[in-house]
Design a protein around this motif. Sequence first.
Motif, PDB file in Angstrom:
ATOM      1  N   LYS A 145       0.787  -1.034   0.110  1.00 36.25           N
ATOM      2  CA  LYS A 145       0.045  -0.009  -0.024  1.00 36.25           C
ATOM      3  C   LYS A 145       0.985   1.217   0.005  1.00 36.25           C
ATOM      4  N   TYR A 146       0.493   2.284  -0.887  1.00 34.14           N
ATOM      5  CA  TYR A 146       1.366   3.660  -0.950  1.00 34.14           C
ATOM      6  C   TYR A 146       2.757   3.404  -1.148  1.00 34.14           C
ATOM      7  N   ASN A 147       2.936   2.288  -2.298  1.00 32.90           N
ATOM      8  CA  ASN A 147       4.212   1.761  -2.507  1.00 32.90           C
ATOM      9  C   ASN A 147       5.336   1.295  -1.567  1.00 32.90           C
ATOM     10  N   ALA A 148       4.749   1.290  -0.248  1.00 34.26           N
ATOM     11  CA  ALA A 148       5.514   0.566   0.942  1.00 34.26           C
ATOM     12  C   ALA A 148       6.324  -0.701   0.473  1.00 34.26           C
ATOM     13  N   GLY A 203       6.359  -2.576  11.893  1.00 38.05           N
ATOM     14  CA  GLY A 203       5.485  -1.899  11.115  1.00 38.05           C
ATOM     15  C   GLY A 203       6.156  -0.461  10.579  1.00 38.05           C
ATOM     16  N   ARG A 204       5.569   0.642  10.502  1.00 39.72           N
ATOM     17  CA  ARG A 204       5.921   1.888   9.992  1.00 39.72           C
ATOM     18  C   ARG A 204       6.556   2.519  11.265  1.00 39.72           C
ATOM     19  N   GLN A 205       7.529   3.374  11.081  1.00 39.98           N
ATOM     20  CA  GLN A 205       8.598   3.947  11.897  1.00 39.98           C
ATOM     21  C   GLN A 205       8.877   5.483  11.856  1.00 39.98           C
ATOM     22  N   GLY A 206       8.764   5.761  13.222  1.00 36.40           N
ATOM     23  CA  GLY A 206       8.900   7.261  13.609  1.00 36.40           C
ATOM     24  C   GLY A 206       7.785   8.213  13.438  1.00 36.40           C
ATOM     25  N   PHE A 207       6.377   7.909  13.663  1.00 34.26           N
ATOM     26  CA  PHE A 207       5.312   8.613  13.803  1.00 34.26           C
ATOM     27  C   PHE A 207       5.730   9.614  14.935  1.00 34.26           C
ATOM     28  N   ASN A 208       5.383  10.826  14.638  1.00 32.43           N
ATOM     29  CA  ASN A 208       5.458  12.076  15.632  1.00 32.43           C
ATOM     30  C   ASN A 208       7.000  12.239  15.567  1.00 32.43           C
ATOM     31  N   ILE A 254       0.192  -9.183  14.212  1.00 33.73           N
ATOM     32  CA  ILE A 254       0.231  -8.372  13.258  1.00 33.73           C
ATOM     33  C   ILE A 254      -0.478  -7.040  13.660  1.00 33.73           C
ATOM     34  N   ILE A 255       0.532  -5.772  12.952  1.00 30.56           N
ATOM     35  CA  ILE A 255      -0.181  -4.343  12.940  1.00 30.56           C
ATOM     36  C   ILE A 255       0.012  -3.924  11.418  1.00 30.56           C
ATOM     37  N   GLU A 256      -0.836  -2.962  10.785  1.00 32.91           N
ATOM     38  CA  GLU A 256      -0.609  -2.459   9.719  1.00 32.91           C
ATOM     39  C   GLU A 256      -0.317  -3.320   8.489  1.00 32.91           C
ATOM     40  N   GLU A 257      -1.691  -4.338   8.455  1.00 36.67           N
ATOM     41  CA  GLU A 257      -1.415  -5.559   7.719  1.00 36.67           C
ATOM     42  C   GLU A 257      -1.182  -5.027   6.178  1.00 36.67           C
ATOM     43  N   GLU A 258      -1.971  -4.137   5.713  1.00 41.96           N
ATOM     44  CA  GLU A 258      -1.889  -3.614   4.516  1.00 41.96           C
ATOM     45  C   GLU A 258      -0.370  -3.393   4.198  1.00 41.96           C
ATOM     46  N   TYR A 259       0.313  -2.900   4.994  1.00 41.72           N
ATOM     47  CA  TYR A 259       1.798  -2.736   4.497  1.00 41.72           C
ATOM     48  C   TYR A 259       2.577  -3.980   4.647  1.00 41.72           C
ATOM     49  N   ILE A 260       2.008  -4.788   5.027  1.00 41.20           N
ATOM     50  CA  ILE A 260       2.935  -5.910   5.247  1.00 41.20           C
ATOM     51  C   ILE A 260       2.819  -7.057   4.409  1.00 41.20           C
ATOM     52  N   LEU A 261       1.581  -7.491   4.291  1.00 36.64           N
ATOM     53  CA  LEU A 261       1.039  -8.644   3.435  1.00 36.64           C
ATOM     54  C   LEU A 261       0.430  -8.541   2.113  1.00 36.64           C
TER      55      LEU A 261
END
Length: 261
Positions: A145-148, A203-208, A254-261
């Motif tokens: 998702k989003y080219n991740a 998952g994604r890294q560095g929010f805020n 799992i977290i943020e599944e759409e970025y992983i699978l």
Amino acid sequence: MILGTYWYFNFPTDLYKFDFFKFKKGYGGHADNPAELIAFFEAENPKKIIEDLQKLIDKHSDSFLFIYQEENKLKIGTGGYQLFDYDFLLIQEVEKLLKNHRVWQTKEQVFTKSKFTQLYNIDFTNKNIYPNKGFLQVVGSGLKKYNAENSKLRLDCTLQLVRKNDFIKDLKKVATEENLDILYYYDKDFKDKTNLMLFFTNGRQGFNLTKKKYIDILSFENKIEKVILTHNANYGHVSGWDLYPQRGPQIEMIIEEEYIL
């Protein structure tokens, strides 16, 4: 090392937008270039901009910028083979800073006598340490998702079928202890054994602009080895196309599944 969602081959379309900065994608292979977020512009007071950028970097652990300056021309950017959310958010802060100065974009991108400066606030101690015992592979993914993309650890093994559930349970415990949020696997049961292909990641890294999640890979590797020995598992798979672990993904964490699978 850092595991998780990043961008290299393409920009995270619809997640971020910049006025000054452009995304220079990585090409991989023989090109072997880092992806970059870069801006070319001229400024009324380059020295003050660099001073303010240093203050910004000092505030945020894990941050990095490079600067080329030639008189009043500046090229500013960040880059790497994995650009995380953190890096895009940092550049958003750089854009806010630039808008408080008198700057204007320029098409001139040739620097013949530039001064090069790096600004960084990174602890490199655990940044580039990789598994060294041979049974964990660092693997990537296709575009999500989003080219991740996603960087993860893969473990291939075979063990007695009766020990499978306890084995997975112990691996999940290790993953939780070692600051990992995602564990899933593919399997193939046959006779009294099972072939497993397991993946560990984040998952994604560095929010805020919170610090990226570094994994103590040597500690993780040692604990996985103990679990392997405890359950008398063997590295690799019992060979044969029909025995390849294709059933799955079986999701344990799992977290943020759409970025992983």
